[in-house]
Design a protein around this motif. Structure first.
Motif, PDB file in Angstrom:
ATOM      1  N   GLU A   1      -8.261  -0.877  52.497  1.00  0.00           N
ATOM      2  CA  GLU A   1      -7.036  -0.351  51.879  1.00  0.00           C
ATOM      3  C   GLU A   1      -7.067  -0.505  50.338  1.00  0.00           C
ATOM      4  O   GLU A   1      -7.134   0.487  49.619  1.00  0.00           O
ATOM      5  CB  GLU A   1      -5.876  -1.131  52.478  1.00  0.00           C
ATOM      6  N   ALA A   2      -7.059  -1.722  49.897  1.00  0.00           N
ATOM      7  CA  ALA A   2      -7.018  -1.991  48.455  1.00  0.00           C
ATOM      8  C   ALA A   2      -7.432  -3.438  48.235  1.00  0.00           C
ATOM      9  O   ALA A   2      -7.279  -4.274  49.131  1.00  0.00           O
ATOM     10  CB  ALA A   2      -5.599  -1.776  47.920  1.00  0.00           C
TER      11      ALA A   2
ATOM     12  N   PHE B   1     -13.360  -7.263  50.097  1.00  0.00           N
ATOM     13  CA  PHE B   1     -13.411  -8.072  51.319  1.00  0.00           C
ATOM     14  C   PHE B   1     -14.171  -9.391  51.125  1.00  0.00           C
ATOM     15  O   PHE B   1     -15.182  -9.632  51.775  1.00  0.00           O
ATOM     16  CB  PHE B   1     -13.984  -7.259  52.490  1.00  0.00           C
TER      17      PHE B   1
ATOM     18  N   ASN C   1     -12.876   0.456  49.261  1.00  0.00           N
ATOM     19  CA  ASN C   1     -11.456   0.590  49.567  1.00  0.00           C
ATOM     20  C   ASN C   1     -10.934   1.953  49.135  1.00  0.00           C
ATOM     21  O   ASN C   1     -11.516   2.603  48.265  1.00  0.00           O
ATOM     22  CB  ASN C   1     -10.655  -0.473  48.803  1.00  0.00           C
TER      23      ASN C   1
ATOM     24  N   HIS D   1      -7.321  -3.106  60.906  1.00  0.00           N
ATOM     25  CA  HIS D   1      -7.667  -3.823  59.679  1.00  0.00           C
ATOM     26  C   HIS D   1      -7.870  -5.303  60.024  1.00  0.00           C
ATOM     27  O   HIS D   1      -7.056  -5.883  60.752  1.00  0.00           O
ATOM     28  CB  HIS D   1      -6.538  -3.665  58.653  1.00  0.00           C
TER      29      HIS D   1
HETATM   30  N1  URA Z   1      -8.063  -5.849  52.299  1.00  0.00           N
HETATM   31  C1  URA Z   1      -8.562  -4.635  51.972  1.00  0.00           C
HETATM   32  O1  URA Z   1      -8.120  -3.621  52.483  1.00  0.00           O
HETATM   33  N2  URA Z   1      -9.542  -4.591  51.100  1.00  0.00           N
HETATM   34  C2  URA Z   1     -10.070  -5.654  50.551  1.00  0.00           C
HETATM   35  O2  URA Z   1     -10.984  -5.517  49.756  1.00  0.00           O
HETATM   36  C3  URA Z   1      -9.556  -6.911  50.916  1.00  0.00           C
HETATM   37  C4  URA Z   1      -8.552  -6.990  51.791  1.00  0.00           C
END
Ligand code: URA
Length: 223
Positions: free
Chosen positions: A50-51, A63, A89, A167
């Protein structure tokens, strides 16, 4: 038509350099740094989250927090490594307080994602959670309905399997979701093997040419 891996990697590095200085949306004002993505620039398998969160924003790598640890664990359980895949992401900059990505931020950041997919040329894209899944499958079907079901899509003229997964952060919150993620993940090696099967041999006309594939390459941070 596929381009040579070395040329695609060079273009990916150029894209990273461009993204690093991006000020196209207000998230650039609150981020520590752009989190472009990392891994094998010629990976058959990519993961789209996601981000960036707090730790990712600090370290510049996607991540790396608890969700990332679970992702690494699941990869290892299934005979894969983080180094053999590419992780990125939807948004390259952290939204303040980890709030949801906004539609205008997703639209502004989208060209980077599209270019990354085009340059890496994955066979399988695992979308992690709702945002990546809805965006890349171009469907309003959320992750609860879509998870664990591979979909064949055409992206940049290539056929790509999109495999939606819960996720990892959601899995950390809810044991039942973690079980489901683990189960869906266990089907990934088979899906990848199928996606990487060479096309049937053309009729023999002369000596076969060996296709050379460059060694796996780690697209790390470029300093
Ligand atoms: N969640 C995400 O979606 N991306 C990341 O990089 C870390 C946590």
């Amino acid at each position: 038509m596929s381009h040579p891996a070395a040329a695609r990697r060079e273009d990916l590095v150029a894209l990273y350099r461009e993204a690093r200085g991006c000020t196209a949306c207000p998230l650039s004002a609150s981020r520590t740094q752009v989190v472009f993505g990392n891994g094998d620039a010629d990976a058959d398998l990519i993961f789209v989250g996601e981000a960036p969160g707090f730790h990712e924003d600090r370290q510049g790598v996607p991540f790396v927090g608890r969700a990332g640890q679970l992702l690494n664990e699941l990869l290892m359980e299934n005979g894969m490594s983080r180094e053999s895949v590419f992780v990125l992401n939807v948004l390259k900059c952290r939204p303040p307080e980890n709030r949801d990505p906004q539609p205008d931020e997703i639209a502004t950041c989208r060209p980077y994602l599209d270019a990354q997919v085009e340059l890496i040329e994955p066979r399988v894209i695992c979308t992690l959670g709702n945002f990546a899944t809805k965006l890349l499958t171009r469907s309003s079907a959320g992750i609860t309905r879509a998870h664990g079901q591979p979909q064949l899509h055409s992206i940049g003229g290539r056929s790509v399997r999109i495999y939606p997964l819960f996720h990892p952060a959601a899995a950390l919150r809810t044991p039942r979701v973690k079980e489901q993620l683990r189960e869906d993940f266990s089907r990934l090696p088979g899906l990848l093997a199928q996606a990487c099967e060479p096309p049937p041999d053309p009729p023999a006309t002369g000596p076969a040419e060996q296709e050379s594939r460059p060694a796996a390459d780690q697209l790390g941070l470029f300093g």
